[in-house]
Design an enzyme around this catalytic site. Sequence first.
Site, PDB file in Angstrom:
ATOM      1  CB  SER A 206      -0.964  -0.003   1.195  1.00 36.22           C
ATOM      2  OG  SER A 206      -0.290  -0.245   2.408  1.00 36.22           O
TER       3      SER A 206
ATOM      4  CD  GLU B 224      -6.920  -6.399   2.207  1.00 33.68           C
ATOM      5  OE1 GLU B 224      -5.725  -6.723   2.041  1.00 33.68           O
ATOM      6  OE2 GLU B 224      -7.404  -5.329   1.796  1.00 33.68           O
TER       7      GLU B 224
HETATM    8  O1  KIV Z   1      -0.262  -3.310   1.765  1.00 33.86           O
HETATM    9  C1  KIV Z   1      -0.639  -3.366   2.957  1.00 33.86           C
HETATM   10  O2  KIV Z   1      -0.427  -2.444   3.756  1.00 33.86           O
HETATM   11  C2  KIV Z   1      -1.353  -4.569   3.361  1.00 33.86           C
HETATM   12  C3  KIV Z   1      -2.166  -4.522   4.602  1.00 33.86           C
HETATM   13  C4  KIV Z   1      -3.320  -3.629   4.454  1.00 33.86           C
HETATM   14  C5  KIV Z   1      -2.550  -5.881   5.047  1.00 33.86           C
HETATM   15  O3  KIV Z   1      -1.293  -5.539   2.672  1.00 33.86           O
END
Ligand code: KIV
Length: 275
Positions: free
Chosen positions: A45, A178
């Site tokens: 992310s 998730e």
């Molecule tokens: O990319 C991320 O931060 C994640 C989490 C939301 C689990 O995969």
Amino acid sequence: MKVTIETLRQAKANRQKFSVVSCYDYTSAKLVAAAGVDVLLVGDSASQFMLGFDSTLPVTMDFMLAITAAVRRAAPDLLLVADMPYAGCRNGTAETVINAERFAKQAGADIVKIETAESDIETIKAVISSGIPVMPHLGIRPQTGKYKAEGATADVAAEIIKLAEQMYKAGAEMLLLEGTAREAAKIITEKLPIPVISCGSGPDCNGQVLILPDILNLKDGPVPKFSKSFADIGKASIDAIASYDRQIKQGTFPDDSHSYHMKSGEYEKLKRLIS
Ligand code: KIV
């Protein structure tokens, strides 16, 4: 004391919950570690929250390695999970194994999270055989571009439960679920002896993960239904930066107390030198 996968297994055995935060840089990771969180995830992310892309897909392997190493420098004693980006696993098993090894060797990751479908079992096994612990990521998998909650019907929930069991049998040390229906997440957590982390999959899992931008409310717009902001640091930050901007424009910052000075007598000498 160093947090290890074994620490989390013990926590599960003792019915103690643990916390995980997804964050992307040295300074934030220092704050997360100081707050007493057990596990750091460097999530892909970062693609949205560090680089401003509209999905997780564009972030590169090199960028993920650099930020994972930065987070490791901030928190040598926490369990560090590296997130395998799409760019690191899209070219098949051999490259995924190499990239998992890079996360461990170059960035100090303890475990690699990989978004996983049934077709990825051989890849998961290959990474585990290379000596790198794996945390399969099931349920919503942002790298597929689909964000609909998973497991709302018995048939789909049964498929996720079966996949979770297959991942455990393949040697997965932990699981991340998730956006999975709470009922299915609870069954998986109770069935498997390995720690199960929820990202929007209800309170019955062993650990919970949120991204730091949600926890601190750093984003534009509301947090998702499953998430929560615990402070409004976005607003506090804007207020602080606006105050800095105002003081510069008003001439009240910096003042003499923020200035360095020449040694006694040197200013007069300088004036003679340049006259
Ligand atoms: O990319 C991320 O931060 C994640 C989490 C939301 C689990 O995969």
